[in-house]
Design an enzyme around this catalytic site. Structure first.
Site, PDB file in Angstrom:
ATOM      1  N   ASP A  32       1.391  16.934  -8.536  1.00 41.81           N
ATOM      2  CA  ASP A  32       0.267  16.012  -8.353  1.00 41.81           C
ATOM      3  C   ASP A  32      -0.718  16.272  -9.495  1.00 41.81           C
ATOM      4  O   ASP A  32      -0.667  17.313 -10.155  1.00 41.81           O
ATOM      5  CB  ASP A  32      -0.429  16.238  -7.001  1.00 41.81           C
ATOM      6  CG  ASP A  32      -1.181  14.996  -6.525  1.00 41.81           C
ATOM      7  OD1 ASP A  32      -0.795  14.414  -5.501  1.00 41.81           O
ATOM      8  OD2 ASP A  32      -2.156  14.587  -7.204  1.00 41.81           O
ATOM      9  N   ASP A  52      -0.428  15.100 -14.959  1.00 38.96           N
ATOM     10  CA  ASP A  52      -0.412  13.636 -14.844  1.00 38.96           C
ATOM     11  C   ASP A  52       0.988  13.116 -15.172  1.00 38.96           C
ATOM     12  O   ASP A  52       1.461  13.240 -16.311  1.00 38.96           O
ATOM     13  CB  ASP A  52      -1.450  13.055 -15.814  1.00 38.96           C
ATOM     14  CG  ASP A  52      -1.598  11.556 -15.656  1.00 38.96           C
ATOM     15  OD1 ASP A  52      -0.768  10.930 -14.955  1.00 38.96           O
ATOM     16  OD2 ASP A  52      -2.545  11.003 -16.245  1.00 38.96           O
ATOM     17  N   LEU A  53       1.637  12.511 -14.188  1.00 38.71           N
ATOM     18  CA  LEU A  53       3.001  12.014 -14.374  1.00 38.71           C
ATOM     19  C   LEU A  53       3.063  10.813 -15.307  1.00 38.71           C
ATOM     20  O   LEU A  53       4.147  10.432 -15.753  1.00 38.71           O
ATOM     21  CB  LEU A  53       3.619  11.655 -13.020  1.00 38.71           C
ATOM     22  CG  LEU A  53       3.966  12.864 -12.151  1.00 38.71           C
ATOM     23  CD1 LEU A  53       4.144  12.435 -10.697  1.00 38.71           C
ATOM     24  CD2 LEU A  53       5.236  13.546 -12.660  1.00 38.71           C
ATOM     25  N   SER A 113       6.420  -0.257   0.518  1.00 34.63           N
ATOM     26  CA  SER A 113       5.462  -0.515   1.593  1.00 34.63           C
ATOM     27  C   SER A 113       5.824  -1.812   2.319  1.00 34.63           C
ATOM     28  O   SER A 113       6.388  -2.738   1.713  1.00 34.63           O
ATOM     29  CB  SER A 113       4.058  -0.653   0.991  1.00 34.63           C
ATOM     30  OG  SER A 113       3.169  -1.222   1.927  1.00 34.63           O
ATOM     31  N   HIS A 115       3.805  -3.914   2.804  1.00 36.26           N
ATOM     32  CA  HIS A 115       3.043  -4.959   2.096  1.00 36.26           C
ATOM     33  C   HIS A 115       3.921  -5.754   1.123  1.00 36.26           C
ATOM     34  O   HIS A 115       3.546  -6.861   0.726  1.00 36.26           O
ATOM     35  CB  HIS A 115       1.853  -4.352   1.359  1.00 36.26           C
ATOM     36  CG  HIS A 115       0.715  -4.003   2.286  1.00 36.26           C
ATOM     37  ND1 HIS A 115       0.696  -2.839   3.007  1.00 36.26           N
ATOM     38  CD2 HIS A 115      -0.407  -4.673   2.612  1.00 36.26           C
ATOM     39  CE1 HIS A 115      -0.406  -2.806   3.744  1.00 36.26           C
ATOM     40  NE2 HIS A 115      -1.094  -3.909   3.525  1.00 36.26           N
ATOM     41  N   TYR A 140      -0.947  -5.215  -4.533  1.00 30.86           N
ATOM     42  CA  TYR A 140      -0.332  -3.910  -4.230  1.00 30.86           C
ATOM     43  C   TYR A 140       1.111  -4.100  -3.745  1.00 30.86           C
ATOM     44  O   TYR A 140       2.033  -3.433  -4.219  1.00 30.86           O
ATOM     45  CB  TYR A 140      -1.189  -3.206  -3.175  1.00 30.86           C
ATOM     46  CG  TYR A 140      -0.507  -2.055  -2.473  1.00 30.86           C
ATOM     47  CD1 TYR A 140      -0.341  -0.826  -3.107  1.00 30.86           C
ATOM     48  CD2 TYR A 140      -0.034  -2.195  -1.158  1.00 30.86           C
ATOM     49  CE1 TYR A 140       0.288   0.226  -2.448  1.00 30.86           C
ATOM     50  CE2 TYR A 140       0.582  -1.153  -0.500  1.00 30.86           C
ATOM     51  CZ  TYR A 140       0.738   0.056  -1.149  1.00 30.86           C
ATOM     52  OH  TYR A 140       1.370   1.098  -0.511  1.00 30.86           O
ATOM     53  N   LYS A 144       4.979  -3.000  -5.348  1.00 29.44           N
ATOM     54  CA  LYS A 144       6.061  -2.322  -4.628  1.00 29.44           C
ATOM     55  C   LYS A 144       7.368  -3.121  -4.757  1.00 29.44           C
ATOM     56  O   LYS A 144       8.449  -2.551  -4.884  1.00 29.44           O
ATOM     57  CB  LYS A 144       5.675  -2.128  -3.159  1.00 29.44           C
ATOM     58  CG  LYS A 144       4.489  -1.182  -2.952  1.00 29.44           C
ATOM     59  CD  LYS A 144       4.774   0.210  -3.491  1.00 29.44           C
ATOM     60  CE  LYS A 144       3.675   1.197  -3.191  1.00 29.44           C
ATOM     61  NZ  LYS A 144       3.942   2.545  -3.746  1.00 29.44           N
TER      62      LYS A 144
END
Ligand SMILES: NC(=O)c1ccc[n+]([C@@H]2O[C@H](COP(=O)([O-])OP(=O)(O)OC[C@H]3O[C@@H](n4cnc5c(N)ncnc54)[C@H](O)[C@@H]3O)[C@@H](O)[C@H]2O)c1
Length: 257
Positions: A32, A52-53, A113, A115, A140, A144
Site C-alpha cells: 500500500d 506507490d504502485l 464492483s 457499480h 467509477y 471497473k
C-alpha cells in the site's frame, strides 16, 4: 503448509482489513502507499512493502515470485470524478496486469464492483445476470468495467488467469434497507477470495460478490458453479435494526461527476 504467495494491493484499506484474516493459509505480501499494519513486527509469512504502485518500477518489484495478485488498490468512491479515478482505477490496473504478465504470475484477481452493473438494478432489471453487457451507474462503475475488459484481454493474449469479483458493499452489516441486496458479509468476502485463488482451470471469469441475501438482485450462480462460492450471510437478519431508507446504494439518474 504454505504453498502460494499472495500479493495484496490496497492492503491498508477497508476491504483488506476484512479480508486479511482469510489469507492466513498463504505467504502474504502486503502493499500500500501507506503502512498497512500497525505492528512494527509483521506476523509470520508476511512481507510488507510501502510504495506507490503507479510507479512501474515498484509494481515490477513487488510482483516478483508471486503466485496470485489480489488487486484492491483503487479509489473506491462511487461519487468520484473522472479526474480522481483515472490514475488509481485505470492506469493502475494496466500497470498491475502488465507487471503480472511479465513476472509470470499465475492469476490476478481484480476487485470490481456491482457499480459496473448498477444501471440494471436502477432500472429494475434484476436479478442481474453476470453475462449481460456492463451497465455502469457511474464513472467509477465504468472504470471497473474497463478493468474487467482489460483483464479479459490479458487472459486471451497471455497465459495469465484473471478473475474479476464484483464486490457488493463489504460491511459488518448493511447500512440501510436499500443496501440489503448488495451486502457482502466479511466472512463471505474471505470465502469468495479464497475460492477465487484456489479454483482450478479458470482462465477468465466475472462473478458477483454478494452474500446469500433474501433480497435477490445479483445472480451468483456462475460463481457457485465455476469457483465453488457458497455464501452463508443474509442481510435479512438485520432488517428490523436498519435505517428504513429504501434508497439503493447504487447511483441514481442525474449528471455524471
Ligand atoms: N468497500 C467496499 O464495500 C467495496 C465494494 C465494491 C468494490 N470495492 C473495491 O474494492 C477495492 C478496495 O476498496 P476499499 O473500500 O478497501 O478502499 P480503500 O480506499 O479503503 O482502500 C484502498 C487502498 O488502496 C491504496 N492505494 C490507492 N492507490 C494506491 C497506489 N497507487 N499504490 C498503492 N496503494 C494504493 C490506498 O492507500 C488504500 O489503502 C477497491 O478496488 C474498490 O473499488 C470496494
Amino acid at each position: 503448509m504454505i504453498e502460494r504467495t499472495v500479493l495484496l494491493t490496497g492492503a491498508a484499506g477497508q476491504v483488506a482489513r476484512h479480508l486479511l484474516p482469510g489469507l492466513s493459509g498463504y505467504a502474504r505480501r502486503l502493499v500500500d502507499v501507506v503502512q498497512p499494519l500497525p505492528a512494527a513486527d509483521p506476523p509470520e509469512h508476511t512481507d510488507v512493502r510501502v510504495g506507490d504502485l503507479a510507479d512501474r518500477a515498484f509494481a515490477t518489484e513487488v510482483v516478483q515470485g508471486v503466485d496470485t495478485v489480489v488487486h484492491l488498490a483503487a479509489n473506491p468512491r462511487a461519487q468520484a470524478s473522472w479526474d480522481a479515478l483515472r490514475t488509481p482505477n485505470v492506469d493502475l490496473v494496466a500497470t498491475i496486469l502488465d507487471a503480472a504478465q511479465r513476472a509470470d504470475v499465475r492469476r490476478v484477481i481484480l476487485a470490481s464492483s456491482v457499480h459496473a452493473m448498477g444501471g440494471y438494478v436502477q432500472q429494475e432489471q434484476h436479478p442481474v445476470d453476470p453475462f449481460w453487457p456492463p451497465s455502469p451507474c457511474c464513472a467509477y462503475g465504468a472504470t471497473k468495467a474497463f478493468a474487467e475488459a482489460l483483464g479479459r484481454t490479458y487472459s486471451y493474449r497471455t497465459g495469465l488467469s484473471v478473475v474479476c469479483l464484483r464486490f457488493g458493499a463489504v460491511q459488518d452489516r448493511p447500512f440501510a434497507v436499500g443496501s440489503m441486496p448488495s451486502w457482502l458479509a466479511p466472512a463471505d468476502l474471505r470465502h469468495l477470495v479464497v475460492r477465487a485463488i484456489e479454483a482450478a482451470d479458470v482462465r477468465f471469469g466475472v462473478y458477483h460478490g454478494v452474500s446469500a441475501n433474501t433480497r435477490h438482485e445479483w445472480d451468483t450462480s456462475n460463481a457457485r458453479a465455476e469457483i465453488g462460492y457458497a455464501p452463508t450471510g443474509d442481510s435479512e437478519v438485520f432488517f428490523t435494526e436498519l435505517d428504513p431508507n429504501p434508497r439503493r446504494s447504487l447511483c441514481p439518474r442525474g449528471p455524471v461527476a
